[in-house]
Scaffold this motif. Structure first.
Motif, PDB file in Angstrom:
ATOM      1  N   PHE A  87      98.979  62.202 100.844  1.00 43.41           N
ATOM      2  CA  PHE A  87      98.561  63.401 101.457  1.00 43.41           C
ATOM      3  C   PHE A  87      98.499  63.329 103.137  1.00 43.41           C
ATOM      4  N   GLY A  88      98.798  62.286 103.749  1.00 43.02           N
ATOM      5  CA  GLY A  88      98.390  62.049 105.302  1.00 43.02           C
ATOM      6  C   GLY A  88      99.058  63.009 106.129  1.00 43.02           C
ATOM      7  N   ASP A  89     100.083  63.762 105.957  1.00 47.35           N
ATOM      8  CA  ASP A  89     101.021  64.472 106.535  1.00 47.35           C
ATOM      9  C   ASP A  89     100.634  65.993 106.177  1.00 47.35           C
ATOM     10  N   GLY A  90      99.552  66.412 105.488  1.00 45.69           N
ATOM     11  CA  GLY A  90      99.193  67.797 104.958  1.00 45.69           C
ATOM     12  C   GLY A  90      97.990  68.281 105.440  1.00 45.69           C
ATOM     13  N   ARG A  91      97.757  69.498 105.579  1.00 47.12           N
ATOM     14  CA  ARG A  91      96.637  70.124 106.056  1.00 47.12           C
ATOM     15  C   ARG A  91      95.234  69.693 105.016  1.00 47.12           C
ATOM     16  N   THR A  92      95.611  69.415 103.662  1.00 45.53           N
ATOM     17  CA  THR A  92      94.338  68.772 102.802  1.00 45.53           C
ATOM     18  C   THR A  92      93.665  67.670 103.389  1.00 45.53           C
ATOM     19  N   PHE A  93      94.593  66.879 104.122  1.00 45.59           N
ATOM     20  CA  PHE A  93      94.062  65.540 104.686  1.00 45.59           C
ATOM     21  C   PHE A  93      93.224  65.887 105.837  1.00 45.59           C
ATOM     22  N   ASP A  94      93.743  66.722 106.727  1.00 42.80           N
ATOM     23  CA  ASP A  94      93.010  67.127 107.920  1.00 42.80           C
ATOM     24  C   ASP A  94      91.570  67.784 107.609  1.00 42.80           C
ATOM     25  N   ILE A  95      91.609  68.756 106.408  1.00 42.66           N
ATOM     26  CA  ILE A  95      90.337  69.160 106.213  1.00 42.66           C
ATOM     27  C   ILE A  95      89.453  68.137 105.367  1.00 42.66           C
ATOM     28  N   LEU A  96      90.078  67.282 104.556  1.00 42.58           N
ATOM     29  CA  LEU A  96      89.095  66.090 104.104  1.00 42.58           C
ATOM     30  C   LEU A  96      88.398  65.514 105.514  1.00 42.58           C
ATOM     31  N   LEU A  97      89.188  65.029 106.428  1.00 42.60           N
ATOM     32  CA  LEU A  97      88.752  64.235 107.633  1.00 42.60           C
ATOM     33  C   LEU A  97      87.473  65.076 107.971  1.00 42.60           C
ATOM     34  N   GLY A  98      87.744  66.421 108.207  1.00 39.19           N
ATOM     35  CA  GLY A  98      86.524  67.050 108.783  1.00 39.19           C
ATOM     36  C   GLY A  98      85.446  66.974 107.991  1.00 39.19           C
ATOM     37  N   HIS A  99      85.504  67.165 106.483  1.00 35.37           N
ATOM     38  CA  HIS A  99      84.192  66.740 105.744  1.00 35.37           C
ATOM     39  C   HIS A  99      83.614  65.587 105.841  1.00 35.37           C
ATOM     40  N   LEU A 100      84.394  64.482 105.935  1.00 34.95           N
ATOM     41  CA  LEU A 100      84.030  63.040 105.907  1.00 34.95           C
ATOM     42  C   LEU A 100      83.194  62.933 107.080  1.00 34.95           C
ATOM     43  N   ASN A 101      83.553  63.332 108.411  1.00 34.77           N
ATOM     44  CA  ASN A 101      83.170  63.255 109.567  1.00 34.77           C
ATOM     45  C   ASN A 101      81.914  63.775 109.791  1.00 34.77           C
ATOM     46  N   ASP A 102      81.642  64.917 108.939  1.00 37.43           N
ATOM     47  CA  ASP A 102      80.309  65.514 108.931  1.00 37.43           C
ATOM     48  C   ASP A 102      79.342  64.821 108.157  1.00 37.43           C
ATOM     49  N   LEU A 103      79.948  63.801 107.377  1.00 35.28           N
ATOM     50  CA  LEU A 103      78.982  62.972 106.359  1.00 35.28           C
ATOM     51  C   LEU A 103      78.678  61.693 106.758  1.00 35.28           C
ATOM     52  N   CYS A 104      79.679  61.054 107.778  1.00 36.86           N
ATOM     53  CA  CYS A 104      79.208  59.604 108.198  1.00 36.86           C
ATOM     54  C   CYS A 104      79.686  59.570 109.587  1.00 36.86           C
ATOM     55  N   ASN A 105      79.708  58.366 109.984  1.00 36.48           N
ATOM     56  CA  ASN A 105      79.787  58.041 111.493  1.00 36.48           C
ATOM     57  C   ASN A 105      81.491  58.022 111.893  1.00 36.48           C
ATOM     58  N   GLY A 106      82.318  57.944 111.060  1.00 32.92           N
ATOM     59  CA  GLY A 106      83.587  57.626 111.058  1.00 32.92           C
ATOM     60  C   GLY A 106      84.630  57.508 109.893  1.00 32.92           C
ATOM     61  N   VAL A 107      85.858  57.863 110.023  1.00 25.33           N
ATOM     62  CA  VAL A 107      86.625  57.541 109.148  1.00 25.33           C
ATOM     63  C   VAL A 107      87.675  56.438 109.743  1.00 25.33           C
ATOM     64  N   ILE A 108      88.156  55.541 108.795  1.00 23.13           N
ATOM     65  CA  ILE A 108      89.093  54.582 108.885  1.00 23.13           C
ATOM     66  C   ILE A 108      90.324  54.755 107.961  1.00 23.13           C
ATOM     67  N   VAL A 109      91.396  54.742 108.290  1.00 26.18           N
ATOM     68  CA  VAL A 109      92.659  55.058 107.310  1.00 26.18           C
ATOM     69  C   VAL A 109      93.256  53.700 106.959  1.00 26.18           C
ATOM     70  N   GLU A 110      93.284  53.484 105.611  1.00 27.51           N
ATOM     71  CA  GLU A 110      93.934  52.116 105.298  1.00 27.51           C
ATOM     72  C   GLU A 110      95.484  52.389 105.038  1.00 27.51           C
ATOM     73  N   GLY A 111      96.075  51.227 104.739  1.00 26.21           N
ATOM     74  CA  GLY A 111      97.521  51.475 104.355  1.00 26.21           C
ATOM     75  C   GLY A 111      98.789  51.927 105.621  1.00 26.21           C
ATOM     76  N   VAL A 112      98.240  51.634 106.568  1.00 25.91           N
ATOM     77  CA  VAL A 112      99.247  51.858 107.977  1.00 25.91           C
ATOM     78  C   VAL A 112     100.201  50.689 108.146  1.00 25.91           C
ATOM     79  N   GLU A 113     101.593  50.921 107.894  1.00 22.50           N
ATOM     80  CA  GLU A 113     102.665  49.753 107.832  1.00 22.50           C
ATOM     81  C   GLU A 113     103.873  50.156 108.579  1.00 22.50           C
ATOM     82  N   THR A 114     103.803  51.478 109.195  1.00 20.49           N
ATOM     83  CA  THR A 114     104.900  51.669 110.091  1.00 20.49           C
ATOM     84  C   THR A 114     104.506  52.493 111.345  1.00 20.49           C
ATOM     85  N   GLN A 115     105.648  52.366 112.370  1.00 16.32           N
ATOM     86  CA  GLN A 115     105.248  53.235 113.552  1.00 16.32           C
ATOM     87  C   GLN A 115     105.036  54.679 113.012  1.00 16.32           C
ATOM     88  N   HIS A 116     105.768  55.230 112.250  1.00 13.68           N
ATOM     89  CA  HIS A 116     105.665  56.593 112.004  1.00 13.68           C
ATOM     90  C   HIS A 116     104.220  57.111 111.493  1.00 13.68           C
TER      91      HIS A 116
END
Length: 229
Positions: A172-201
């Motif tokens: 879901f990382g390249d979709g709007r759903t992901f961005d909406i989720l990030l907004g909700h999570l940032n409201d509920l904690c101090n920050g979000v870390i994304v795992e599984g980053v393996e390419t420059q893209h």
């Protein structure tokens, strides 16, 4: 008493969007693995740790804490997160000695898998609040997104950071759903870390997202012992 498997510890970095290391996760690689540093042996799947007995997991956790005490005594000054499950949490409650050791580690963070809170009820909340009382280490929520997560568990405010699961990011990382989720999570904690980053893209994709950091095999891990030798 059972002995933990022979192992090495590595520190997997978490990078912020400016390219600075802001934290590291302490991971275990077993000595009989063909690939120790950046690649997992296929036989060591995600369920391997859960297959260990409670005693073996506890001994492994104690070993991790002793290594971290040595690391910080050498002047290491970065945050390090360590994964814990129900068995380890239960043992922490009963062990005054380990509580005293954890109190020394002000840069330690305990990562709680969302599988711990798969059904998340009042008992789970009491357990996690209890952990927060017996150790000063803030709680991080790991693996958010694989179907076991819900935003209700974050309403308590007990999680400092949320880590988004690799498979969820990849899907879901390249979709709007992901961005909406990030907004909700940032409201509920101090920050979000994304795992599984393996390419420059994937790095480029996240470069404009509302996240605190990125983690994955795109960056090389280091041996913990290299810092304390």
């Amino acid at each position: 008493m059972s002995n933990p498997p022979k192992n090495l510890f590595i520190l997997e970095p978490v990078y912020d969007l400016s390219g600075q290391v802001i934290a590291r996760e302490l991971l275990t690689r077993f000595i009989d693995d063909a690939e120790i540093n950046n690649k997992r042996n296929p036989k060591r799947d995600a369920g391997f740790f859960s297959q260990l007995s409670a005693d073996v997991k506890w001994q492994l956790f104690l070993h991790q804490i002793e290594k971290l005490i040595q690391l910080y005594q050498k002047g290491f000054d970065q945050i390090v997160s360590v994964n814990v499950d129900r068995d380890i949490v239960a043992s922490i409650f009963k062990d005054d000695e380990i509580q005293a050791k954890l109190a020394q580690l002000t840069q330690l963070r305990l990562e709680i898998s969302t599988f711990f809170t798969a059904r998340f009820n009042s008992a789970d909340l009491l357990i996690l609040k209890g952990v927060a009382k017996v150790t000063p280490a803030p709680l991080w929520l790991d693996d958010f997104g694989p179907g076991y997560s819900n935003l209700n568990m974050l309403d308590s405010g007990i999680f400092e950071i949320v880590k988004i699961d690799k498979s969820f990011f990849w899907q879901f990382g390249d979709g709007r759903t992901f961005d909406i989720l990030l907004g909700h999570l940032n409201d509920l904690c101090n920050g979000v870390i994304v795992e599984g980053v393996e390419t420059q893209h994937q790095v480029d994709l996240l470069s404009h997202k509302a996240i605190l950091g990125m983690q994955g095999y795109f960056w090389q891990s280091v041996y913990l012992d290299d810092f304390i030798a």
